[in-house]
Design an enzyme around this catalytic site. Structure first.
Site, short mmCIF file in Angstrom:
data_model
loop_
_atom_site.label_atom_id
_atom_site.label_comp_id
_atom_site.label_asym_id
_atom_site.label_seq_id
_atom_site.Cartn_x
_atom_site.Cartn_y
_atom_site.Cartn_z
N HIS A 1 -36.67 -23.80 -5.53
CA HIS A 1 -36.24 -25.16 -5.85
C HIS A 1 -36.21 -25.89 -4.51
O HIS A 1 -35.76 -25.32 -3.50
CB HIS A 1 -34.84 -25.18 -6.46
CG HIS A 1 -34.23 -26.56 -6.47
ND1 HIS A 1 -34.52 -27.48 -7.45
CD2 HIS A 1 -33.38 -27.17 -5.62
CE1 HIS A 1 -33.86 -28.60 -7.20
NE2 HIS A 1 -33.16 -28.44 -6.08
N CYS B 1 -39.13 -29.93 -9.58
CA CYS B 1 -38.55 -30.35 -8.30
C CYS B 1 -39.55 -30.26 -7.16
O CYS B 1 -39.56 -31.12 -6.26
CB CYS B 1 -37.32 -29.51 -7.97
SG CYS B 1 -37.67 -27.73 -7.88
#
Length: 148
Positions: free
Chosen positions: A35, A105
């Site tokens: 992420h 993301c």
């Protein structure tokens, strides 16, 4: 001319589990399941199931960062960047366009770094979803993720 530092905050969603199971899933060693968020102007920006979000750097629920990768310095003023973010939030990065593997993301972080620096985030981050989709487990799970 003011220069603003741009950092890529990298988190391991697997919390270390990818190091153990990565070889089984990807058929090669994998350090993590990534992420990312972009830190600029003293704020961390990221994209998720609620759309574009911003927080204090390192303030995600994911805990501590795995790595902070300095991407460089930008001349883009904060006001112009925020206008750009509003445009992205209204179209390309609306909450309903989030997809765990295909539009996530890392896609957002890459887009932001291209805008601010004309520079991509590291390939080991952007290539991981495609590598997962090509694995036996990925082939099995992708149709389920597409339903979400």
């Amino acid at each position: 001319m003011t220069l603003y530092n741009v950092d890529l905050y990298i988190y391991d969603l697997s919390q270390g589990l990818a190091k153990t199971l990565g070889s089984l899933i990807f058929r090669k060693p994998v350090a993590g399941v990534w992420h990312t968020g972009v830190v600029v102007y003293g704020t961390e920006y990221f994209f998720g199931t609620q759309g574009i979000q911003f927080i204090q750097p390192g303030g995600t629920i994911l805990g501590h960062t795995y790595r902070i990768h300095n991407m460089g310095k930008t001349e883009v003023p904060k006001e112009l960047f925020e206008e750009y973010l509003r445009d992205l939030a209204d179209d390309k990065f609306r909450y309903d366009k989030y997809h765990l593997l295909d539009h996530n993301c890392n896609t957002f972080s890459n887009e932001i770094c291209l805008f601010l620096l004309n520079k991509h985030i590291p390939d080991y981050i952007t290539n991981l979803p495609q590598e997962f989709k090509q694995s036996p487990l990925g082939n099995f799970i992708k149709p389920l993720l597409d339903e979400i």
